[in-house]
Design a protein around this motif. Sequence first.
Motif, PDB file in Angstrom:
ATOM      1  N   ASN A 373      16.170  25.785   7.296  1.00  0.00           N
ATOM      2  CA  ASN A 373      15.035  26.712   7.251  1.00  0.00           C
ATOM      3  C   ASN A 373      15.316  28.050   7.934  1.00  0.00           C
ATOM      4  O   ASN A 373      14.566  29.004   7.726  1.00  0.00           O
ATOM      5  N   TYR A 374      16.379  28.138   8.734  1.00  0.00           N
ATOM      6  CA  TYR A 374      16.757  29.455   9.270  1.00  0.00           C
ATOM      7  C   TYR A 374      16.974  30.434   8.126  1.00  0.00           C
ATOM      8  O   TYR A 374      16.642  31.611   8.209  1.00  0.00           O
ATOM      9  N   PHE A 375      17.564  29.931   7.048  1.00  0.00           N
ATOM     10  CA  PHE A 375      17.835  30.791   5.895  1.00  0.00           C
ATOM     11  C   PHE A 375      16.522  31.326   5.334  1.00  0.00           C
ATOM     12  O   PHE A 375      16.385  32.535   5.073  1.00  0.00           O
ATOM     13  N   HIS A 376      15.555  30.429   5.144  1.00  0.00           N
ATOM     14  CA  HIS A 376      14.264  30.855   4.585  1.00  0.00           C
ATOM     15  C   HIS A 376      13.548  31.808   5.531  1.00  0.00           C
ATOM     16  O   HIS A 376      12.965  32.804   5.119  1.00  0.00           O
ATOM     17  N   LEU A 377      13.575  31.491   6.804  1.00  0.00           N
ATOM     18  CA  LEU A 377      12.827  32.269   7.787  1.00  0.00           C
ATOM     19  C   LEU A 377      13.467  33.614   8.070  1.00  0.00           C
ATOM     20  O   LEU A 377      12.800  34.643   8.063  1.00  0.00           O
ATOM     21  N   LEU A 378      14.754  33.600   8.346  1.00  0.00           N
ATOM     22  CA  LEU A 378      15.401  34.801   8.876  1.00  0.00           C
ATOM     23  C   LEU A 378      15.996  35.700   7.795  1.00  0.00           C
ATOM     24  O   LEU A 378      16.169  36.890   8.022  1.00  0.00           O
ATOM     25  N   GLU A 379      16.311  35.138   6.646  1.00  0.00           N
ATOM     26  CA  GLU A 379      16.856  35.977   5.576  1.00  0.00           C
ATOM     27  C   GLU A 379      15.777  36.271   4.533  1.00  0.00           C
ATOM     28  O   GLU A 379      15.387  37.406   4.328  1.00  0.00           O
ATOM     29  N   GLU A 380      15.283  35.215   3.885  1.00  0.00           N
ATOM     30  CA  GLU A 380      14.221  35.423   2.892  1.00  0.00           C
ATOM     31  C   GLU A 380      12.915  35.833   3.547  1.00  0.00           C
ATOM     32  O   GLU A 380      12.096  36.545   2.963  1.00  0.00           O
ATOM     33  N   GLY A 381      12.687  35.342   4.737  1.00  0.00           N
ATOM     34  CA  GLY A 381      11.389  35.490   5.394  1.00  0.00           C
ATOM     35  C   GLY A 381      10.980  36.927   5.653  1.00  0.00           C
ATOM     36  O   GLY A 381       9.804  37.216   5.860  1.00  0.00           O
ATOM     37  N   THR A 382      11.950  37.853   5.622  1.00  0.00           N
ATOM     38  CA  THR A 382      11.597  39.259   5.843  1.00  0.00           C
ATOM     39  C   THR A 382      10.715  39.788   4.715  1.00  0.00           C
ATOM     40  O   THR A 382      10.087  40.831   4.869  1.00  0.00           O
ATOM     41  N   ALA A 383      10.661  39.057   3.600  1.00  0.00           N
ATOM     42  CA  ALA A 383       9.795  39.494   2.491  1.00  0.00           C
ATOM     43  C   ALA A 383       8.320  39.472   2.874  1.00  0.00           C
ATOM     44  O   ALA A 383       7.494  40.121   2.221  1.00  0.00           O
ATOM     45  N   VAL A 384       7.963  38.744   3.930  1.00  0.00           N
ATOM     46  CA  VAL A 384       6.545  38.686   4.305  1.00  0.00           C
ATOM     47  C   VAL A 384       6.066  40.014   4.897  1.00  0.00           C
ATOM     48  O   VAL A 384       4.875  40.303   4.899  1.00  0.00           O
ATOM     49  N   ILE A 385       7.004  40.824   5.371  1.00  0.00           N
ATOM     50  CA  ILE A 385       6.593  42.077   6.031  1.00  0.00           C
ATOM     51  C   ILE A 385       6.019  43.077   5.023  1.00  0.00           C
ATOM     52  O   ILE A 385       4.898  43.571   5.224  1.00  0.00           O
ATOM     53  N   PRO A 386       6.705  43.369   3.931  1.00  0.00           N
ATOM     54  CA  PRO A 386       6.062  44.250   2.941  1.00  0.00           C
ATOM     55  C   PRO A 386       4.846  43.608   2.280  1.00  0.00           C
ATOM     56  O   PRO A 386       3.873  44.294   1.972  1.00  0.00           O
ATOM     57  N   VAL A 387       4.889  42.292   2.098  1.00  0.00           N
ATOM     58  CA  VAL A 387       3.780  41.609   1.424  1.00  0.00           C
ATOM     59  C   VAL A 387       2.507  41.651   2.269  1.00  0.00           C
ATOM     60  O   VAL A 387       1.403  41.663   1.749  1.00  0.00           O
ATOM     61  N   LEU A 388       2.685  41.718   3.580  1.00  0.00           N
ATOM     62  CA  LEU A 388       1.527  41.787   4.480  1.00  0.00           C
ATOM     63  C   LEU A 388       0.647  42.992   4.146  1.00  0.00           C
ATOM     64  O   LEU A 388      -0.575  42.929   4.250  1.00  0.00           O
ATOM     65  N   SER A 389       1.293  44.093   3.745  1.00  0.00           N
ATOM     66  CA  SER A 389       0.541  45.302   3.412  1.00  0.00           C
ATOM     67  C   SER A 389      -0.007  45.278   2.003  1.00  0.00           C
ATOM     68  O   SER A 389      -0.920  46.034   1.675  1.00  0.00           O
ATOM     69  N   ASP A 390       0.537  44.430   1.164  1.00  0.00           N
ATOM     70  CA  ASP A 390       0.097  44.388  -0.244  1.00  0.00           C
ATOM     71  C   ASP A 390       0.027  42.932  -0.674  1.00  0.00           C
ATOM     72  O   ASP A 390       0.814  42.480  -1.504  1.00  0.00           O
ATOM     73  N   PRO A 391      -0.916  42.166  -0.099  1.00  0.00           N
ATOM     74  CA  PRO A 391      -0.920  40.716  -0.320  1.00  0.00           C
ATOM     75  C   PRO A 391      -1.106  40.290  -1.773  1.00  0.00           C
ATOM     76  O   PRO A 391      -0.605  39.245  -2.165  1.00  0.00           O
TER      77      PRO A 391
END
Lengths: 477, 190
Positions: A373-391
Amino acid sequence: MARYQREGIYKDLMEIGWFKRVVKWRGLQFTLMATMLFFFTIILLTGLLGTPIGGSNMGSTFTWLLWWPLIPVTMLLGAKIWCLMCPWIAPAEWLQRMSLWWKGKRTLSLNLKVPKFMRNFWLMLVLFLTLHWADATFHLAARPESTLYLALTLFTLAILVSLVFEKRSFCRYFCPVGAIISPYAMVAPIELRNRDPEICHACKTRDCVNGNEKGYGCPMMTHPYATDRNTYCLMCTECIKTCPNDNIAINIRKPFLDIYKEGVGFLKTKDVSQSLSFIIVFLLGIVPFHNLEMTPYYMDFEMNIAMGLGVSQTVIRTIAMISIGLLPVGIYLVFLLISKKMIGNSQYSLRSMFTWFAMPFIPIAIALHVGHNYFHLLEEGTAVIPVLSDPFGFGWDLFRTAGANVTIVPGNTVSILQLSTVGFGVLASAYLLYRLPKNMFADGRQALRATVPMVLLLVGLASFYFWVLTIPMATRF
Amino acid sequence: MKKIFLLLTLLCVVAAGGVSLPVLAAGEHDPIFQVEFSSAPRFPIVGQEAELTFKISSMDGNPLAGQSVMIMIEKKDTAGHGHEEDGEHEDEEAPAGGHDMANMGGGEEEPPPMIHLVPDEVSPGVYAGEVTFEQGGRYIATVNVMGEEVDVVIGVRSSPVAWWFVGGLAGLVTLLAGTVAVTKTVRRTW
């Protein structure tokens, strides 16, 4: 009065004044659940109304890149702390209790007991595997609408079960996430236990089980006065509220204490069952399979086999999933037989050895799960930052992060973290393989002979897991 | 004389650098127009005709009217790769049907053919056309105007919201809750 001191306990958090007041507050769990439910509702709405592109939809990204990978991490640190605020059961429990935070007098439920043949982890394992299979087959992560339907199905299942069966029967026997939470919770450095067993022994009312005007009896149908493992405890704190003697503690303790601790008695606890041990061994195969099925090598393999046999990839994947899950069970049994042969003593049945020798493998299982899950959290997981502004994917920019392209850690760092986490898991499992048999077998030499094959199995697993982690994975979106 | 020569050379070098550096920094070339995309419905649904609208304007916001616009729409699900052994992190656009999680499993379907759309100008700078998508997922619409191209992402739903499923679950819960309430009332076991 002399204070009873249990082995391995560092600190009782209930000795901290403000903490105790918060925990005893009737509205604590409702507040946490309502907050989670609010965010969950937003996630459902994004699945309903938002963009169908998974990586741009808050429902998909927050569910599969944040919540799902964080589950084993929270278990590692806080036992079943997630269950304290779980939104899935929230509407079901409020409906069943016909109350929100206050102690209600009626229940909207038939309050039936779950049939005896279901009082184990088998159904949870089946539901967990079904969820895993559905994720791979229907691309739950990549398709927000699939996440929506899954969430609604789980909500409904929780409500239906709560309307028919007593208390938190859903959490104890039906929850698919519970299949992994229950074993993982045993390694956590936190626990909820009685402070002084003599006080509990003298208690005649057993309010922690039966409830009183201050709260409900244990919703997991356990006996908090005798709980000795984290397997079932939801950290809901009802027993803390109801205990008339203020005898329930929240302890910071040594990790892994549930697995090897002294004085519990070999097989004298009901908190460890064969079905739970089966899940642990099954996870030893399913977790690396989940890793492998996200690699191009497996995807090619599946496609080629399917084309060669003239069947759908779904069929191949289903067979592969079940086979790879059962493979460690078979290997584990072989090593157990060798162990049994080496101790040359029929005092311990294969069944009891199967149940207990699975426990030391929990750390390596959770370590690989967290590492994956490090892969999901730390690599893919950065996608949540832009999505936060445009859910919803409508083109909003609420927090000015819509165009953000964030890298938390470079790819190499994730590999190092993964390998070191699994390495730590291996060491922890090795330590438990040293400690647990000492409590199982009266004779030290017998314990050593029984353990040697298990250590070899651990080395084999560790080698396989290290290899699996070096294969690059494809992203979910 | 020598000093003058050196000074002039230095001035030429500085001038050349001052001109070329911004050009180098700008990359191949800057786009000469921008596209604002919308559709009806907001997210097209497979099998249903959707009206795609492209509002094309110059970089200073003036609508580009009367242009010959060609749009190519191709399905492209993102397939990123995790860390490679050497620590590099790649992200690449995979053609539909390639190696990515979204195309696994049911992933036996062939990628849909590229859609060529020549939209009509419905108002100055606003070009629209109807499209019916065969598969759900992520599409890239390449808008070609005056030989220049700008990409726009289009998300397509695989199916409309299954209200029958949502309603069915709600109905089931209501039915059971009602049954339990009636049972407890009749038995007086509240």
